[in-house]
Design a protein around this motif. Structure first.
Motif, PDB file in Angstrom:
ATOM      1  N   TYR A   1       0.809  -1.214   0.000  1.00  0.00           N
ATOM      2  CA  TYR A   1       0.000   0.000   0.000  1.00  0.00           C
ATOM      3  C   TYR A   1       0.843   1.265   0.000  1.00  0.00           C
ATOM      4  O   TYR A   1       0.537   2.225  -0.684  1.00  0.00           O
ATOM      5  CB  TYR A   1      -0.947  -0.001   1.210  1.00  0.00           C
ATOM      6  CG  TYR A   1      -1.832   1.205   1.265  1.00  0.00           C
ATOM      7  CD1 TYR A   1      -2.915   1.329   0.406  1.00  0.00           C
ATOM      8  CD2 TYR A   1      -1.574   2.236   2.152  1.00  0.00           C
ATOM      9  CE1 TYR A   1      -3.724   2.442   0.435  1.00  0.00           C
ATOM     10  CE2 TYR A   1      -2.376   3.360   2.189  1.00  0.00           C
ATOM     11  CZ  TYR A   1      -3.454   3.451   1.332  1.00  0.00           C
ATOM     12  OH  TYR A   1      -4.254   4.558   1.371  1.00  0.00           O
ATOM     13  N   ASN A   2       1.920   1.275   0.743  1.00  0.00           N
ATOM     14  CA  ASN A   2       2.721   2.499   0.840  1.00  0.00           C
ATOM     15  C   ASN A   2       3.542   2.775  -0.419  1.00  0.00           C
ATOM     16  O   ASN A   2       4.161   3.818  -0.524  1.00  0.00           O
ATOM     17  CB  ASN A   2       3.623   2.476   2.083  1.00  0.00           C
ATOM     18  CG  ASN A   2       4.581   1.311   2.074  1.00  0.00           C
ATOM     19  OD1 ASN A   2       4.566   0.488   1.155  1.00  0.00           O
ATOM     20  ND2 ASN A   2       5.415   1.235   3.082  1.00  0.00           N
ATOM     21  N   LEU A   3       3.559   1.879  -1.367  1.00  0.00           N
ATOM     22  CA  LEU A   3       4.289   2.099  -2.608  1.00  0.00           C
ATOM     23  C   LEU A   3       3.407   2.649  -3.725  1.00  0.00           C
ATOM     24  O   LEU A   3       3.906   2.995  -4.790  1.00  0.00           O
ATOM     25  CB  LEU A   3       4.940   0.788  -3.078  1.00  0.00           C
ATOM     26  CG  LEU A   3       5.995   0.204  -2.132  1.00  0.00           C
ATOM     27  CD1 LEU A   3       6.532  -1.109  -2.702  1.00  0.00           C
ATOM     28  CD2 LEU A   3       7.133   1.187  -1.921  1.00  0.00           C
ATOM     29  N   ILE A   4       2.106   2.741  -3.493  1.00  0.00           N
ATOM     30  CA  ILE A   4       1.196   3.236  -4.513  1.00  0.00           C
ATOM     31  C   ILE A   4       1.240   4.760  -4.505  1.00  0.00           C
ATOM     32  O   ILE A   4       1.065   5.389  -3.471  1.00  0.00           O
ATOM     33  CB  ILE A   4      -0.241   2.728  -4.257  1.00  0.00           C
ATOM     34  CG1 ILE A   4      -0.268   1.199  -4.344  1.00  0.00           C
ATOM     35  CG2 ILE A   4      -1.211   3.358  -5.245  1.00  0.00           C
ATOM     36  CD1 ILE A   4      -1.591   0.590  -3.944  1.00  0.00           C
ATOM     37  N   ASN A   5       1.484   5.332  -5.667  1.00  0.00           N
ATOM     38  CA  ASN A   5       1.507   6.788  -5.786  1.00  0.00           C
ATOM     39  C   ASN A   5       0.097   7.289  -6.055  1.00  0.00           C
ATOM     40  O   ASN A   5      -0.496   6.966  -7.072  1.00  0.00           O
ATOM     41  CB  ASN A   5       2.431   7.231  -6.916  1.00  0.00           C
ATOM     42  CG  ASN A   5       3.873   6.920  -6.603  1.00  0.00           C
ATOM     43  OD1 ASN A   5       4.271   6.949  -5.444  1.00  0.00           O
ATOM     44  ND2 ASN A   5       4.650   6.615  -7.614  1.00  0.00           N
ATOM     45  N   GLY A   6      -0.410   8.073  -5.136  1.00  0.00           N
ATOM     46  CA  GLY A   6      -1.749   8.629  -5.278  1.00  0.00           C
ATOM     47  C   GLY A   6      -1.693  10.063  -5.747  1.00  0.00           C
ATOM     48  O   GLY A   6      -0.621  10.605  -6.038  1.00  0.00           O
ATOM     49  N   PRO A   7      -2.845  10.694  -5.830  1.00  0.00           N
ATOM     50  CA  PRO A   7      -2.870  12.091  -6.270  1.00  0.00           C
ATOM     51  C   PRO A   7      -2.183  13.003  -5.251  1.00  0.00           C
ATOM     52  O   PRO A   7      -2.212  12.748  -4.051  1.00  0.00           O
ATOM     53  CB  PRO A   7      -4.363  12.405  -6.365  1.00  0.00           C
ATOM     54  CG  PRO A   7      -5.027  11.405  -5.489  1.00  0.00           C
ATOM     55  CD  PRO A   7      -4.160  10.180  -5.518  1.00  0.00           C
ATOM     56  N   LYS A   8      -1.573  14.028  -5.748  1.00  0.00           N
ATOM     57  CA  LYS A   8      -0.850  14.958  -4.878  1.00  0.00           C
ATOM     58  C   LYS A   8      -1.763  16.060  -4.349  1.00  0.00           C
ATOM     59  O   LYS A   8      -1.444  16.719  -3.382  1.00  0.00           O
ATOM     60  CB  LYS A   8       0.315  15.588  -5.627  1.00  0.00           C
ATOM     61  CG  LYS A   8       1.295  14.590  -6.176  1.00  0.00           C
ATOM     62  CD  LYS A   8       1.961  13.786  -5.087  1.00  0.00           C
ATOM     63  CE  LYS A   8       2.960  12.814  -5.686  1.00  0.00           C
ATOM     64  NZ  LYS A   8       3.288  11.716  -4.834  1.00  0.00           N
TER      65      LYS A   8
END
Length: 65
Positions: free
Chosen positions: A6-13
Motif C-alpha cells: 500500500y505504501n508504494l502506490i503513488n496517489g494524487p498529490k
C-alpha cells in the motif's frame, strides 16, 4: 499478478480540500449552488464546500430563482 504494498502506490498529490482552497469565491459559490440546485447527493463534498465557504465568511444559503 504482482501485489504492490500500500505504501508504494503513488496517489494524487492534490486533495479535494486543496482544490476547493484554490478556487476563487465566485467559482466556489457557483459549484456549491449547483450541487444544491441539481440535487447531487454527495454529503462529504457538500460539507467540505460549506466549510470552505464559511472560512471565507460567505453565506451558504442556496439562491432561489
Amino acid at each position: 499478478m504482482q501485489v504492490l504494498k500500500y505504501n508504494l502506490i503513488n496517489g494524487p498529490k492534490q486533495t479535494v480540500t486543496d482544490y476547493l482552497q484554490s478556487l476563487n469565491n465566485d467559482d466556489l459559490q457557483n459549484n456549491f449552488n449547483s450541487l444544491l440546485v441539481y440535487g447531487i447527493r454527495m454529503p462529504d463534498l457538500v460539507r467540505k464546500m460549506r466549510d470552505e465557504l464559511r472560512k471565507r465568511k460567505i453565506d451558504t444559503q442556496a439562491i432561489l430563482f
